[in-house]
Design a protein around this motif. Structure first.
Motif, PDB file in Angstrom:
ATOM      1  N   CYS A 297       0.731  -1.305  -0.204  1.00  0.00           N
ATOM      2  CA  CYS A 297       0.135  -0.058   0.081  1.00  0.00           C
ATOM      3  C   CYS A 297       0.713   1.204   0.076  1.00  0.00           C
ATOM      4  O   CYS A 297       1.685   1.356   0.735  1.00  0.00           O
ATOM      5  CB  CYS A 297      -0.922  -0.055   1.127  1.00  0.00           C
ATOM      6  SG  CYS A 297      -1.317   1.490   1.916  1.00  0.00           S
TER       7      CYS A 297
ATOM      8  N   MET B 246       0.379   4.051   1.110  1.00  0.00           N
ATOM      9  CA  MET B 246       0.280   4.860   2.471  1.00  0.00           C
ATOM     10  C   MET B 246       1.199   4.536   3.259  1.00  0.00           C
ATOM     11  O   MET B 246       2.108   5.260   3.743  1.00  0.00           O
ATOM     12  CB  MET B 246      -1.032   4.783   3.171  1.00  0.00           C
ATOM     13  CG  MET B 246      -1.080   5.469   4.361  1.00  0.00           C
ATOM     14  SD  MET B 246      -2.796   5.406   5.050  1.00  0.00           S
ATOM     15  CE  MET B 246      -2.564   6.690   6.404  1.00  0.00           C
ATOM     16  N   VAL B 247       1.584   3.114   3.550  1.00  0.00           N
ATOM     17  CA  VAL B 247       2.532   2.503   4.344  1.00  0.00           C
ATOM     18  C   VAL B 247       3.951   2.984   3.812  1.00  0.00           C
ATOM     19  O   VAL B 247       4.897   3.488   4.512  1.00  0.00           O
ATOM     20  CB  VAL B 247       2.435   0.893   4.453  1.00  0.00           C
ATOM     21  CG1 VAL B 247       3.509   0.511   5.194  1.00  0.00           C
ATOM     22  CG2 VAL B 247       1.089   0.737   5.185  1.00  0.00           C
TER      23      VAL B 247
ATOM     24  N   CYS C 265      -3.596  -3.100  10.008  1.00  0.00           N
ATOM     25  CA  CYS C 265      -3.373  -3.843   8.809  1.00  0.00           C
ATOM     26  C   CYS C 265      -2.010  -4.332   8.918  1.00  0.00           C
ATOM     27  O   CYS C 265      -1.119  -3.456   9.534  1.00  0.00           O
ATOM     28  CB  CYS C 265      -3.793  -2.865   7.761  1.00  0.00           C
ATOM     29  SG  CYS C 265      -2.404  -1.655   7.063  1.00  0.00           S
TER      30      CYS C 265
ATOM     31  N   PRO D 207       0.622  -4.669   6.666  1.00  0.00           N
ATOM     32  CA  PRO D 207       1.698  -3.788   6.097  1.00  0.00           C
ATOM     33  C   PRO D 207       1.951  -2.981   7.279  1.00  0.00           C
ATOM     34  O   PRO D 207       3.294  -2.514   7.480  1.00  0.00           O
ATOM     35  CB  PRO D 207       1.295  -3.141   4.915  1.00  0.00           C
ATOM     36  CG  PRO D 207       0.014  -3.941   4.436  1.00  0.00           C
ATOM     37  CD  PRO D 207      -0.581  -4.441   5.671  1.00  0.00           C
ATOM     38  N   TYR D 208       1.274  -2.058   7.842  1.00  0.00           N
ATOM     39  CA  TYR D 208       1.495  -0.988   8.873  1.00  0.00           C
ATOM     40  C   TYR D 208       2.287  -1.891  10.102  1.00  0.00           C
ATOM     41  O   TYR D 208       3.271  -1.058  10.522  1.00  0.00           O
ATOM     42  CB  TYR D 208       0.361  -0.239   9.473  1.00  0.00           C
ATOM     43  CG  TYR D 208       0.356   1.232   9.021  1.00  0.00           C
ATOM     44  CD1 TYR D 208       1.723   1.776   9.002  1.00  0.00           C
ATOM     45  CD2 TYR D 208      -0.625   1.901   8.272  1.00  0.00           C
ATOM     46  CE1 TYR D 208       2.027   2.941   8.563  1.00  0.00           C
ATOM     47  CE2 TYR D 208      -0.559   3.108   7.796  1.00  0.00           C
ATOM     48  CZ  TYR D 208       0.919   3.688   7.989  1.00  0.00           C
ATOM     49  OH  TYR D 208       0.733   4.951   7.588  1.00  0.00           O
TER      50      TYR D 208
ATOM     51  N   TYR E 141      -6.657   3.927  -1.458  1.00  0.00           N
ATOM     52  CA  TYR E 141      -5.165   3.831  -2.144  1.00  0.00           C
ATOM     53  C   TYR E 141      -5.018   2.576  -2.788  1.00  0.00           C
ATOM     54  O   TYR E 141      -5.339   1.495  -2.537  1.00  0.00           O
ATOM     55  CB  TYR E 141      -4.404   4.419  -0.711  1.00  0.00           C
ATOM     56  CG  TYR E 141      -4.605   5.538  -0.092  1.00  0.00           C
ATOM     57  CD1 TYR E 141      -4.472   6.678  -0.908  1.00  0.00           C
ATOM     58  CD2 TYR E 141      -4.802   5.465   1.331  1.00  0.00           C
ATOM     59  CE1 TYR E 141      -4.882   7.926  -0.233  1.00  0.00           C
ATOM     60  CE2 TYR E 141      -4.934   6.593   1.877  1.00  0.00           C
ATOM     61  CZ  TYR E 141      -5.121   8.003   1.090  1.00  0.00           C
ATOM     62  OH  TYR E 141      -5.299   9.056   1.835  1.00  0.00           O
TER      63      TYR E 141
ATOM     64  N   GLY F 175      -3.062  -0.699  -3.392  1.00  0.00           N
ATOM     65  CA  GLY F 175      -2.404  -1.787  -2.755  1.00  0.00           C
ATOM     66  C   GLY F 175      -3.054  -1.990  -1.547  1.00  0.00           C
ATOM     67  O   GLY F 175      -2.825  -2.772  -0.868  1.00  0.00           O
ATOM     68  N   CYS F 176      -4.358  -1.365  -1.349  1.00  0.00           N
ATOM     69  CA  CYS F 176      -5.215  -1.584   0.072  1.00  0.00           C
ATOM     70  C   CYS F 176      -6.168  -2.576  -0.363  1.00  0.00           C
ATOM     71  O   CYS F 176      -7.428  -2.209  -1.092  1.00  0.00           O
ATOM     72  CB  CYS F 176      -5.612  -0.355   0.636  1.00  0.00           C
ATOM     73  SG  CYS F 176      -6.660  -0.773   2.066  1.00  0.00           S
TER      74      CYS F 176
ATOM     75  N   PHE G 275      -8.044  -4.298   1.779  1.00  0.00           N
ATOM     76  CA  PHE G 275      -9.414  -3.943   2.794  1.00  0.00           C
ATOM     77  C   PHE G 275     -10.426  -3.090   2.172  1.00  0.00           C
ATOM     78  O   PHE G 275     -11.560  -2.992   2.013  1.00  0.00           O
ATOM     79  CB  PHE G 275      -8.835  -3.337   3.937  1.00  0.00           C
ATOM     80  CG  PHE G 275      -7.724  -4.123   4.654  1.00  0.00           C
ATOM     81  CD1 PHE G 275      -7.880  -5.193   5.303  1.00  0.00           C
ATOM     82  CD2 PHE G 275      -6.567  -3.381   4.528  1.00  0.00           C
ATOM     83  CE1 PHE G 275      -6.961  -5.840   5.898  1.00  0.00           C
ATOM     84  CE2 PHE G 275      -5.307  -4.078   5.226  1.00  0.00           C
ATOM     85  CZ  PHE G 275      -5.536  -5.421   5.842  1.00  0.00           C
TER      86      PHE G 275
HETATM   87  S1  SF4 Z   1      -5.730   0.038   5.753  1.00  0.00           S
HETATM   88 FE1  SF4 Z   1      -5.260   0.072   3.688  1.00  0.00          FE
HETATM   89  S2  SF4 Z   1      -4.643   2.234   3.108  1.00  0.00           S
HETATM   90 FE2  SF4 Z   1      -4.423   1.839   5.195  1.00  0.00          FE
HETATM   91  S3  SF4 Z   1      -2.432   1.455   5.671  1.00  0.00           S
HETATM   92 FE3  SF4 Z   1      -3.364  -0.541   5.659  1.00  0.00          FE
HETATM   93  S4  SF4 Z   1      -3.384  -1.295   3.611  1.00  0.00           S
HETATM   94 FE4  SF4 Z   1      -2.940   1.036   3.548  1.00  0.00          FE
END
Ligand code: SF4
Length: 406
Positions: free
Chosen positions: A102, A104-105, A132, A134-135, A354, A356-357, A359
């Motif tokens: 994603c 954002m990450v 999530c 990735p975060y 965004y 790559g997200c 969700f």
């Molecule tokens: S919830 Fe989606 S947009 Fe938000 S950081 Fe995680 S992958 Fe990215």
């Protein structure tokens, strides 16, 4: 440190200046708003350098609490505006994040790295765990970089959680808040008088926002899309300057109240609802404006009802969150969208997320189908969290979508 902008970020900053000086030349309130936007991160860096506690904060419910301690939150959402291709390259090459991660990450992790190298004064990060995967990876990476990272559990209220189960959730959330306060201040004890004042302040802001959104139904083009997007963003974090943000709201109410009703303006506007995060490809907002669209409904920042002022302020914080569209399940946001469709007579939805997200893409598809069955068309847009020029294809799709609604 002062933020050193990449070429793309500088372009987008120029875009904001153009919107301030030309597009909103008629609105001193929006001009002041854009000044708050432009100065937010650098002023926070300066405050941090001069000894004020400043943290990166990606948890909207916590903002009143953070302000109540005297600290300044810098919202993650602002990272997108100042980060560009360089930040993404750091995440992909230095941290070896897969390209499909994603944006954002990648943008936030890369930007934190770059700022650390440049001597940032903001070295504490407050995010949420289990938001999530990735975060979660990014938190580990940032800890290794030397940031002081704190994450709180997401308190998720599933549909049907009522009665004692709900009260249990409330108690759990209150405990989470005390733990966060300990990380932030060194003490579990919360200054309840100060938090109460912040809640009263936030209620006043939300009342102003409701008034503005009502007045905009009569004057849909006074504030253009980029302006209203940033005004709405500010409702979460106030750009580090609560008093000045309230002044913007007051001034805008005054401007809108002073306008004559223009039937032509009202009849020409195509009422739209924006769902999801804000895109940093500012060309999207121009495309909406140029096609005659007006963003009259939003779901990302709750403002429809007040915090309760007659109960303990920590509990008030919790109940506000768990009884809003931010409580977890997508159905809560869907209900808010539905109410807004009725309130503004929306002709279409912009479902934004965004790249790559996964969700977000599932949620958008659910909304698309639900509202399609109710006769409300939508457009599903994916963009980058970091700044950049919108692709020609996205701009063409927006134009075609709004023209279809006219
Ligand atoms: S919830 Fe989606 S947009 Fe938000 S950081 Fe995680 S992958 Fe990215």
């Amino acid at each position: 440190m002062s933020t050193v902008l990449t070429h793309e970020a500088q372009e987008q900053l120029n875009h904001i200046r153009h919107s301030r000086d030309v597009v909103h030349a008629h609105s001193p309130a929006i001009q002041k708003l854009f000044n708050l936007v432009i100065d937010y991160v650098d002023d926070a860096e300066r405050a941090g350098k001069n000894g004020t506690k400043v943290i990166w904060a990606g948890v909207p419910w916590a903002m009143p609490l953070i302000y109540s301690t005297g600290a300044i939150p810098v919202a993650f959402s602002e990272m997108g505006r100042i980060s560009g291709r360089d930040a993404i390259t750091v995440s992909e090459d230095h941290y070896q994040m897969p390209a499909e991660t994603c944006s954002m990450v990648k943008a936030t992790a890369g930007e934190w790295y770059l700022r650390k190298q440049a001597g940032t004064s903001i070295t504490r990060i407050f995010g949420s765990s289990s938001a999530c995967e990735p975060y979660n990876l990014a938190w580990e990476v940032m800890r290794k970089e030397g940031f002081d990272v704190y994450t709180s559990d997401i308190v998720y209220r599933a549909p049907g959680v009522e009665g004692e189960r709900y009260e249990e959730l409330v108690r759990y959330f209150i405990e989470e808040i005390h733990e966060f306060n300990e990380w932030l201040t060194g003490s579990r004890e919360i200054d309840r008088d100060s938090l109460h004042r912040e809640i009263v302040r936030k209620n006043r802001m939300m009342r102003s926002m409701r008034e503005i959104m009502d007045l905009r139904l009569q004057h849909p083009f006074h504030v253009k899309s980029l302006g209203i997007m940033y005004l709405m963003n500010g409702l979460t974090h106030y750009f580090g300057k609560p008093e000045e943000y309230q002044e913007v709201l007051d001034a805008l109410v005054g401007e809108l109240q002073g306008l004559d009703i223009n039937e032509e303006e009202r009849s020409q506007a195509i009422p739209l609802i924006w769902t999801g995060g804000n895109g940093q490809e500012f060309g999207i907002y121009d495309a909406i404006d140029n096609a005659g669209g007006s963003l009259l409904g939003f779901v990302s920042s709750p403002y429809a009802k007040d915090y309760r002022e007659e109960i303990d302020p920590v509990e008030s914080l919790v109940r506000f969150q768990l009884e809003s569209q931010m409580a977890g399940a997508s159905i809560y946001r869907r209900d808010v969208i539905e109410r807004q469709v009725d309130r503004i007579g929306a002709r279409g939805l912009i479902l934004y997320g965004y790249l790559g997200c996964s969700f977000g893409s599932v949620t958008r598809e659910m909304y698309r189908e639900y509202f399609h069955n109710k006769g409300i068309p939508s457009i599903n847009l994916e963009g980058t969290f970091q700044v950049g020029a919108a692709s020609g294809q996205i701009l063409t799709r927006i134009k075609a979508f709004i023209e279809m609604l006219s």
